[in-house]
Write a protein that holds these residues in place. Structure first.
Motif, PDB file in Angstrom:
ATOM      1  N   GLY A 193       0.655  -1.249  -0.112  1.00 18.01           N
ATOM      2  CA  GLY A 193       0.096  -0.085   0.042  1.00 18.01           C
ATOM      3  C   GLY A 193       0.808   1.393  -0.100  1.00 18.01           C
ATOM      4  N   ALA A 194       2.244   0.976   0.047  1.00 18.65           N
ATOM      5  CA  ALA A 194       2.921   2.438   0.503  1.00 18.65           C
ATOM      6  C   ALA A 194       4.090   2.396  -0.451  1.00 18.65           C
ATOM      7  CB  ALA A 194       3.470   2.399   1.752  1.00 18.65           C
ATOM      8  N   THR A 245      -4.017   8.748 -10.185  1.00 19.97           N
ATOM      9  CA  THR A 245      -2.965   9.078  -8.917  1.00 19.97           C
ATOM     10  C   THR A 245      -3.381  10.414  -8.271  1.00 19.97           C
ATOM     11  OG1 THR A 245      -1.402  10.046 -10.547  1.00 19.97           O
ATOM     12  CG2 THR A 245      -1.382   7.521  -9.971  1.00 19.97           C
ATOM     13  N   ASN A 252      -4.098   0.502   3.368  1.00 21.57           N
ATOM     14  CA  ASN A 252      -4.121  -0.641   3.096  1.00 21.57           C
ATOM     15  C   ASN A 252      -4.134  -1.956   3.847  1.00 21.57           C
ATOM     16  OD1 ASN A 252      -4.072  -2.030   0.062  1.00 21.57           O
ATOM     17  ND2 ASN A 252      -2.244  -3.101   0.694  1.00 21.57           N
ATOM     18  N   PRO A 267       1.255   2.529  -5.312  1.00 27.84           N
ATOM     19  CA  PRO A 267       1.203   2.916  -3.865  1.00 27.84           C
ATOM     20  C   PRO A 267       2.285   3.857  -3.499  1.00 27.84           C
ATOM     21  CG  PRO A 267       1.239   0.576  -4.271  1.00 27.84           C
ATOM     22  CD  PRO A 267       1.182   1.246  -5.658  1.00 27.84           C
ATOM     23  N   THR A 316      -0.470  12.156  -6.439  1.00 31.37           N
ATOM     24  CA  THR A 316       0.594  12.927  -6.468  1.00 31.37           C
ATOM     25  C   THR A 316       0.369  14.238  -7.522  1.00 31.37           C
ATOM     26  OG1 THR A 316       1.653  10.890  -5.748  1.00 31.37           O
ATOM     27  CG2 THR A 316       2.945  12.867  -6.443  1.00 31.37           C
ATOM     28  N   GLU A 373       0.758   7.226  -3.570  1.00 33.30           N
ATOM     29  CA  GLU A 373      -0.013   7.482  -2.461  1.00 33.30           C
ATOM     30  C   GLU A 373       0.946   7.900  -1.396  1.00 33.30           C
ATOM     31  OE1 GLU A 373      -3.434   7.308  -1.661  1.00 33.30           O
ATOM     32  OE2 GLU A 373      -3.446   7.737  -3.833  1.00 33.30           O
ATOM     33  N   THR A 374       1.981   7.355  -1.078  1.00 33.07           N
ATOM     34  CA  THR A 374       2.896   7.770  -0.197  1.00 33.07           C
ATOM     35  C   THR A 374       3.268   9.024  -0.328  1.00 33.07           C
ATOM     36  OG1 THR A 374       3.884   5.627   0.261  1.00 33.07           O
ATOM     37  CG2 THR A 374       5.157   7.461   1.058  1.00 33.07           C
ATOM     38  N   TRP A 413       0.376  11.688   0.221  1.00 27.64           N
ATOM     39  CA  TRP A 413       0.553  11.945   1.952  1.00 27.64           C
ATOM     40  C   TRP A 413       1.485  12.872   2.528  1.00 27.64           C
ATOM     41  CZ3 TRP A 413      -3.563  11.108   4.822  1.00 27.64           C
ATOM     42  CH2 TRP A 413      -4.689  10.305   4.393  1.00 27.64           C
ATOM     43  N   ARG A 442       0.841   6.219   6.693  1.00 30.71           N
ATOM     44  CA  ARG A 442      -0.547   6.425   6.388  1.00 30.71           C
ATOM     45  C   ARG A 442      -1.090   5.638   5.332  1.00 30.71           C
ATOM     46  NH1 ARG A 442      -3.444  10.478   8.687  1.00 30.71           N
ATOM     47  NH2 ARG A 442      -2.641  10.769  10.712  1.00 30.71           N
ATOM     48  N   ALA A 443      -0.285   5.526   4.142  1.00 32.33           N
ATOM     49  CA  ALA A 443      -0.721   4.967   2.857  1.00 32.33           C
ATOM     50  C   ALA A 443      -0.681   3.523   3.086  1.00 32.33           C
ATOM     51  CB  ALA A 443       0.193   5.197   1.561  1.00 32.33           C
TER      52      ALA A 443
END
Length: 407
Positions: A83-84, A236, A354, A99, A238, A102-103, A106, A349-350
């Protein structure tokens, strides 16, 4: 001569890198993270139903408990990784790297807000007003973003600058009050956080800030020309904000290491009385430090609004303000450390989202890990005792302790 000069530079960089990794404060920080992750792992086991069921007869069949615990830990960290970082099971390259995006999403506002807090820490001021500064920046940016209709490029720049100006004003007022009245900046920023929230709540009741067709407290959406689009394509989150975060890291590092302003912030933060004797004016430096801190935090709020939310709401700031304090503490107020800390918290967090989706473990475990990291960072003597580190004359201190020692 060129080869010799290049070799000399590489040698100096290698020596600096070695000193950084062997620095006592870095070692304490890493150990604090390791200990927090270990306790978080224990919490994962304690909240898993299968592991707790096998614990009831652990003395009769201990293998069942350890197998269940191992399964829980393995699946939790595997879910956090996919997930990260990357997802090896994804059918295409976009899904493989999603993933990581996503990191980065965040981490972006956390990194910029953490850099802003590191500026105030540098000046010996413990700024806990990031939440309010983000809110006021979002308010100012939204007013430019949906009330004005300007060409692309210009509109986005003005939207971000409006947030920077609002954050600088909101932080600068705190610095000015401290300089003129001696009021404690922690109390002031807590009060200003509440004032900012009430201002936001009031504005969302006004017709100009209400979205047509709904009674929910939310503003109209920003124009497309005032918004940040996805950097890596549709699907996405980002945005170009991550590029801004990296650029701000370099700028803040240069300010700390190479500029007169950085020297004044460090001098007043270390000892305002000695700085005054040397001809500096602590009152001016405090005001300037809080204004600069608020400006950078305001930039985080603007990017968060333009890139993630696109409209005002009561929870526009989320937990960015409080999380940014943890990031700044984790990074020891060093710009590079703050960026690394933001990426780490972004990954938690990411990955936590998940983990909760695929294992059923609560994402609150991630919040507990974050809190434990800060707890251990604020008590370096505890880390030294637990891991049996050799005591040194120069003790590792946290930015919070440094602020207190400067008073």
């Amino acid at each position: 001569m060129t080869t010799r000069t290049t070799a000399g530079r590489l040698g100096r960089w290698a020596d600096a890198l070695l000193r950084a990794f062997t620095d006592r404060s870095v070692v304490v920080t890493v150990l604090a993270v390791v200990l927090a992750m270990a306790l978080g792992t224990v919490l994962m086991v304690l909240t898993d139903a299968d592991a707790m069921a096998s614990l009831a007869y652990v003395f009769g069949r201990p293998g069942d408990f350890f197998a269940a615990a191992g399964q829980t830990i393995g699946s939790a960290y595997a879910a956090m990784f996919t997930g990260a970082v990357v997802d090896p099971t994804a059918p295409d390259a976009a899904g493989f790297f999603r993933p990581l995006t996503e990191t980065l999403a965040w981490a972006t506002p956390l990194a910029i807000a953490g850099l802003g807090l590191s500026i105030s820490f540098r000046a010996g001021l413990f700024n806990v007003g990031a939440q309010g500064q983000i809110i006021m920046a979002a308010v100012a940016s939204s007013m430019v973003g949906f009330m004005l209709h300007l060409p692309p490029g210009i509109h986005l720049v003005l939207t971000l600058l409006a947030g920077v100006a609002a954050g600088a004003i909101w932080g600068g007022i705190v610095g000015l009050l401290k300089a003129k009245t001696g009021a404690h900046e922690v109390i002031l920023t807590i009060m200003f956080n509440q004032i900012a929230y009430l201002v936001l709540a009031y504005l969302l009741t006004l017709p100009a800030f209400q979205r047509p067709g709904t009674n929910a407290p939310m503003s109209p959406a920003l124009d497309a020309s005032a918004s940040l689009g996805p950097l890596f394509g549709a699907g996405t989150r980002t945005t170009a904000g991550i590029v801004v975060a990296i650029g701000m890291t370099v700028l803040v590092w240069w300010t700390f290491q190479r500029s007169t302003i950085g020297f004044q912030l460090a001098a007043v933060g270390s000892n305002p009385f000695a700085a005054r004797t040397a001809g500096m004016r602590p009152a001016v430096v405090w005001t300037m430090g809080m204004a600069l801190s608020g400006a950078v935090i305001g930039l985080a709020g603007s990017i968060h609004l333009a890139g993630d939310e696109h409209f005002l709401k009561l929870g526009i700031a989320g937990s960015i303000g409080s999380d940014a304090i943890m990031v700044a503490l984790l990074g020891r107020s060093h710009p590079v450390g703050v960026l690394v800390g933001a990426l780490f918290f972004g990954a938690l967090r990411a990955g936590g989202v998940n983990m909760q989706a695929y294992t059923g473990l609560s994402i609150d475990i991630v919040l507990v890990i974050q809190a434990l990291i800060v707890l251990f960072l604020c008590a370096p003597a505890l880390i030294t005792k637990i891991f049996g580190l050799r005591r040194s004359e120069r003790r590792a201190i946290t930015p919070l302790q440094k602020v207190e020692l400067s008073r």
